[in-house]
Design an enzyme around this catalytic site. Structure first.
Site, PDB file in Angstrom:
ATOM      1  N   ASP A  66      38.951  42.837  31.111  1.00 45.33           N
ATOM      2  CA  ASP A  66      39.511  41.485  31.254  1.00 45.33           C
ATOM      3  C   ASP A  66      41.037  41.546  31.402  1.00 45.33           C
ATOM      4  O   ASP A  66      41.610  41.051  32.392  1.00 45.33           O
ATOM      5  CB  ASP A  66      39.105  40.672  30.016  1.00 45.33           C
ATOM      6  N   ARG A 124      45.479  30.926  44.818  1.00 43.09           N
ATOM      7  CA  ARG A 124      45.737  31.165  43.394  1.00 43.09           C
ATOM      8  C   ARG A 124      44.730  32.123  42.777  1.00 43.09           C
ATOM      9  O   ARG A 124      44.736  32.336  41.568  1.00 43.09           O
ATOM     10  CB  ARG A 124      45.684  29.835  42.627  1.00 43.09           C
TER      11      ARG A 124
END
Lengths: 160, 160
Positions: A66, A124
């Site tokens: 992550d 984004r």
């Protein structure tokens, strides 16, 4: 001069992440660097980061993937603009989606190498593909879909 | 009499998991229970389990979903055989694949409720779908593909 990690460039007020925040004294403090077009982090789990005895806990592995992913996403966003990571505006990414395939048990007691590649960067959103290896053998494959943090979240936290 | 959690039935030698091991004093010690056909765990993150200030770290969330999934898989495997969890042979599952979608930021400072449903149980494989909620709002959806731990791993660790 020692190379600074991606996380060393995060603004102080956003640098408390349990996985990679430089200022989180309880956290993992993962550090990520460029290695050509790939990114690399190395982390050695603690003895208590165990799943079954002798093997690394899958949740820790997910955490490493992550933070490696969001760090890679930020670094890639700066590169895409030909900017250094200490220039404004600051980029900081959060995880929209995390996928982890545990291919082989990951042995405890040895450094783990996490390597990432940018699969896609668009607007984004950045998609990062990751491997996690122990002793040169790939144990885990991961994918992170990271999105740039909304300005209002960034601002609401920098003003508190 | 207080209800025992799934994890309370894990054999002692396999009860050191950082996420849910009853005997891992450094770990999260997640506890999971049946609630009808669903399974439920509740965990309150520590103040340092932060991503950006005020929100829960995604790697911790992945860890909770991971252990909730393997615990649910084990409990479901016993139910499928109409056996209690304290009967032999012991079932213990490991994660083959973990997927987490972060739908909304998860606020820090409140208990998180993780609920699971068995989507599929077939042979040694169990697929568990999970939601994670804070203050009654679903923040995260997860899926764990769990597989029954190979006997040789179980044996090699019970004899050491």
């Amino acid at each position: 001069m020692e190379q600074k990690s991606f996380q060393d460039y995060y603004p102080d007020e956003l640098n408390y992440c349990y996985g990679c925040g430089r200022l989180n004294e309880h956290g993992l403090q993962l550090k990520t660097y460029w290695d050509g077009d790939e990114t690399v982090s190395v982390y050695t789990p603690k003895s208590y980061h165990t799943a079954i005895p002798g093997y690394v806990y899958g949740g820790l592995i997910a955490s490493l993937i992550d933070c490696h992913g969001t760090g890679t996403a930020a670094a890639a966003a700066y590169r895409a603009e030909n900017r250094e990571m200490d220039t404004e505006p600051a980029f900081r990414f959060v995880t929209a989606s995390l996928h982890v395939d545990y291919l082989n048990p990951t042995p405890l007691g040895t450094p783990l190498e996490i390597r990432g590649k940018v699969k896609e960067i668009k607007g984004r959103k950045v998609i990062v593909e990751t491997t996690l290896s122990a002793n040169g053998k790939i144990c885990v494959r991961g994918q992170v879909i990271a999105v740039q943090m909304p300005e209002h979240m960034l601002k609401s936290n920098t003003t508190t």
